[in-house]
Design an enzyme around this catalytic site. Sequence first.
Site, mmCIF file in Angstrom:
data_model
loop_
_atom_site.group_PDB
_atom_site.id
_atom_site.type_symbol
_atom_site.label_atom_id
_atom_site.label_comp_id
_atom_site.label_asym_id
_atom_site.label_seq_id
_atom_site.Cartn_x
_atom_site.Cartn_y
_atom_site.Cartn_z
ATOM 1 N N LEU B 58 21.186 34.517 37.501
ATOM 2 C CA LEU B 58 21.961 34.091 36.333
ATOM 3 C C LEU B 58 23.372 33.713 36.784
ATOM 4 C CD1 LEU B 58 21.651 36.331 33.211
ATOM 5 C CD2 LEU B 58 23.025 34.284 33.429
ATOM 6 N N GLU B 60 25.662 30.050 36.966
ATOM 7 C CA GLU B 60 25.717 28.595 36.844
ATOM 8 C C GLU B 60 26.446 27.953 38.021
ATOM 9 O OE1 GLU B 60 26.360 30.724 34.424
ATOM 10 O OE2 GLU B 60 24.699 30.345 33.067
ATOM 11 N N ASP B 84 24.669 24.098 26.529
ATOM 12 C CA ASP B 84 25.897 23.353 26.812
ATOM 13 C C ASP B 84 27.107 24.240 27.080
ATOM 14 O OD1 ASP B 84 26.039 24.178 24.110
ATOM 15 O OD2 ASP B 84 25.323 22.223 23.445
ATOM 16 N N GLY B 85 27.253 25.290 26.246
ATOM 17 C CA GLY B 85 28.442 26.127 26.358
ATOM 18 C C GLY B 85 28.469 26.998 27.603
ATOM 19 N N HIS B 129 26.529 27.624 21.726
ATOM 20 C CA HIS B 129 25.184 27.066 21.866
ATOM 21 C C HIS B 129 25.068 25.684 21.233
ATOM 22 C CE1 HIS B 129 24.406 31.283 22.764
ATOM 23 N NE2 HIS B 129 23.211 30.986 23.194
#
Lengths: 351, 327
Positions: B58, B60, B84-85, B129
């Site tokens: 987890l 990004e 997206d967020g 979100h």
Amino acid sequence: MKPVQLLDPAGDLHPHPDWPLDITPELTRDLYRKMRLARRLDEEALALQRQGELGLWLQVLGQEASQVGSITGVRASDHVFPSYREHAAAMCRGITPAELLIQWRGNAHSGWDPERYRFHIYTLVLAAQLLHATGYAMGVQRDGADELVLTYFGDGSSSEGDANEAFNWAAAAGAPVLFFCQNNGWAISTPPQIQMRAPLHQRAAGFGLDAHLVDGNDVLAVHAVTRGVADQVRSGSGPAFIEAITYRMAGHSTSDDPGRYRTDSEVDGWRTRDPLARMELLLEKQGWSDAAYLSELDLECKELGTEVRRICKELPLPELDERFDQVLAERPELLTEQRAGYRDLVASFVD
Amino acid sequence: MPVLTLSKALNTGMRRALEDDPKVVVMGEDVGGLGGVFRVTDGLQKDFGSQRVIDTPLAESGIVGTAIGLALRGYRPVCEIQFDGFVYPAFNQIVSQLAKMRARTAGRLSLPVVIRIPVGGGIGAVEHHSESNEAYFAHTAGLRVVCCSDPQDAHWMLREAISGSDPVIFYEPKRRYWTKGEVAEDATDSSVLAMTKARVVRPGTDLTLLTYGGMVQVCLQAAEAAVEDGRDIEVIDLRSLSPLDAETITASVNRTGRAVVVHEAPTFAGLGAEIGSLVTERCFYRLQAPVLRVGAFDLPYPPAKLEEQFLPDIDRVLDAVDRSFAW
Ligand SMILES: Cc1ncc(C[n+]2csc(CCOP(=O)(O)OP(=O)(O)O)c2C)c(N)n1
């Protein structure tokens, strides 16, 4: 390292030399009551989501001992930085069902005043709060205050850069922060084996944190360890880390389909380690729960359920208009114009 | 031709890419057994194995950073950012590494990395979100930024993005995931519209609506509604947000003389500003009115109960159309 356990699933006590705890009927009943109430809220919220009253709900089912044990192990004056699933901990701080539900109904982004409860708002971006906690603790340190900062996160979140930056920074600064990881077995569909090779508490130790491992389904052990570790942190020994091994018996959220990645037998296995069940056994074996106590608690849970259903539907609806004043302390000119345009447009539809 | 949902069209697009090129890997949080939170990667790990369809930790920044490394080693990573967020932890890797490698090496290194991002609102989600963050990436030279809006485009634009040599931010409008449409999976490349091209989805003569993603449908509905007022409105799906297809845009506005840009992102410093400027420069003498913008308000994305008022809808589009004609 073996997880610290004081109470086994059969309801038998095993005193631990390093983590003494005066296990009184009062303490036991209090912790059990807090877990029962949290579970009831969770059940009601799930039902409300299924009825379309809440947009989403993140269940805490199975993690009550980790949260109740830890939050009661620190002082009311200690500031807490939660993730987004800390409903049981929040309730222990007095945060009301209305304040908890409003975010998940979609009426607001947060429901409570963080200063009032010394419990920060939920953070949905994983691991971000660990750095906030560290910075807050650096402030506590500078102020020379007799406080610590408790912060919650999950096993999955520990993979984020922010988490690892926070561990390192807190250790380097000697900040009074207590990192509490609820290792609940899954990060949505991803098990810990995919997140890490070294057990979390070992990694934490590598960063220079005073690391501990505890049975997260044993509220007495979590309470004892948190209290002991918190005393150390408060005495200036630097940041610490507690990994609680627990299990979320529900899916990640009400949008999740856990049937896709885990087996019924796994869940059933954890059901036998339900944190509430072993407290019930203990209360019974010790003769600490009589019919009066239990029926009073049943009634309290029932009332909570009724209250949750009632307030959910009465939560105040937000106004878009108000949002224009919530962006910056002083509203910019262009935004004022934009709001006026919006009002005009809305007014033009009135007929 | 099979009729697929947009999400299934993306799925078959990735499936084809995985079949066609052994160097393609799909990676992201929960993309394997779960098939992604929107099920876009459903079944891919089962068929291609966990070495080709990778459940990542987890992280990004880690997803994009390791994808860069894999690409440097000759692989073609297709990364999924869950929402997206949550792309911001990867922002540094995207804008300072992924976007710049080619220029830094004077064109010697290419990074064929696709970053798929479910984008936008309209589905009643919680905070973080529903964000539209295309302007951040479009502002960064060295990235291609594209957004699909129907199943056929989703399928082919994704295949093209994966087989190309440049890094691509690939937006998938969430509110369109369940939209169905025909997909010509076996069409020849030459019969398919290149992802760099804008598409006239509804021809018209009086005004051009320039839009993309989740707003294409809203604009089409607005154009239909405008027929009642005797207005024949052209709707263009931009598809490529960076670089823009200036040719299609200017050809249309030069014909209609009026342009309104519609997007879900907040208006200030959004893509509408760039498009407005482009149109003004290139179509100045043909314009009957200034280029107008319809976007979300300049507010952080509000809680779900307010998103209908926050996001542009048919009324706000028609209001801008009226204002254009009133000029
Ligand atoms: C930066 C970021 N990436 C992705 C997500 C989407 N997401 C929400 S919860 C979650 C799993 C979290 O797992 P863990 O930290 O173990 O906590 P748990 O939910 O199990 O309590 C993911 C991937 C997110 N919220 N933030």
